[in-house]
Design an enzyme around this catalytic site. Sequence first.
Site, short mmCIF file in Angstrom:
data_model
loop_
_atom_site.label_atom_id
_atom_site.label_comp_id
_atom_site.label_asym_id
_atom_site.label_seq_id
_atom_site.Cartn_x
_atom_site.Cartn_y
_atom_site.Cartn_z
N HIS A 102 -44.75 -89.68 -48.21
CA HIS A 102 -44.43 -89.38 -46.81
C HIS A 102 -45.50 -89.91 -45.85
O HIS A 102 -45.24 -90.04 -44.65
CB HIS A 102 -44.19 -87.88 -46.60
CG HIS A 102 -45.41 -87.01 -46.63
ND1 HIS A 102 -45.74 -86.22 -47.70
CD2 HIS A 102 -46.38 -86.80 -45.71
CE1 HIS A 102 -46.85 -85.55 -47.44
NE2 HIS A 102 -47.26 -85.89 -46.23
N ASP A 106 -43.11 -87.51 -54.23
CA ASP A 106 -43.85 -87.76 -53.00
C ASP A 106 -45.18 -88.47 -53.28
O ASP A 106 -46.22 -88.10 -52.74
CB ASP A 106 -44.10 -86.47 -52.23
CG ASP A 106 -44.55 -86.74 -50.79
OD1 ASP A 106 -44.19 -87.80 -50.25
OD2 ASP A 106 -45.30 -85.91 -50.24
N SER A 150 -52.87 -85.15 -46.20
CA SER A 150 -51.89 -85.60 -47.19
C SER A 150 -52.36 -86.84 -47.93
O SER A 150 -52.77 -87.83 -47.32
CB SER A 150 -50.55 -85.92 -46.53
OG SER A 150 -49.73 -84.81 -46.54
#
Length: 371
Positions: free
Chosen positions: A111, A141, A218
């Site tokens: 993402h 992911d 992230s």
Amino acid sequence: MSITTSRASRRPARCFRTAAGGLVLAASLALTACTGSTTPPAPTATSTAGPTSGATATPGSTAAAPAPAAAGDIPQLVENLAPSVVTIFTEGGLGSGVVYSEDGLILTNEHVIRGNTTVEVAFADGQRVEGTVKATDPVTDLALVQAKRTGLPKPVYQANLPRVGEGAVVLGSPLGFENTATAGIISGLHRSIPGSASNSLSLVDLIQTDAPISPGNSGGAVINMRGEIIGISEAYIPPSAGAVALGFAIPAATAVEVAEELLADGTAEHAYLGLTPGELTPQIAEQLGINARTGVVVLAVDDGGPAGRAGIRPGDVLESMEGVELNAPEKLLAELRGRNPGDTVGFKVKRGDQSLDIKADLIARPTSNTR
């Protein structure tokens, strides 16, 4: 330990910060990313200079060997690992990443780089280089980015899960503050975020930590007190949901397994059942005319998929898979994560007043299907 907040407050936030500086919270349990703005918010006092001073390594140079760190020496651990953690800048914001190979391969979240083919990769020594998105896996992911720099220090990726209670340090770029370290402990293992299955396949079988994770983290590193990578930062539940220090990371073993598959042929193989799972509520159970308190309701079935061929229908309730009780859609996704294409799995199924035993032969997930 279960998440005890209400369903509306269980929305996890992916650690991706948008270029506009705001955390994107989509409706209906949609998930946001742990990526951050390209510039940190202005401080109320004078800010210190970022880590751009000092000698800048040239492409192809080999980083100096770090000083050994005693177990639990957090300052030395951070100093040693900082050259292995990067910031990834995209058109829409920024995230973090971890060196996967000496020749410039970077591991991050899918993402973080979604919708981009090229990115900019910033290192702790201040150097920035172009990066090319090499391969992605939306199911877990995870993604690989090839940076135009070699001689990078590859950290050790721990193959075993950490122990609950052991120390953890999160490294990344929260809110655009590059090269940030936060610390805490491992709070739990095998966590699945309630309500996430309606939007994502990736928020299952995660490591939980109370080391602060924020937008911008992230794809960054979660390390143990020996300086080993134990996880890749993935998501957090924000304070606005009533949470205090609830962060989640993809286990390092999962990240390495997927990265090696992506390196081999550009894809990662996952078992596919071919149905859309939903939460079984008392109201839905009453509508279906079944006497069941727990289970996963089948909302839709791919007629040509394993579930459809096995005879599973919309409205069925999956009570267990291979003897493991299915108490939430995320539990089904977590159980499937541990299976391989070609496996045969057995389900206890409730259909009206019938109790059925159904076996399904799992296949490889079609590359176009990320749900």
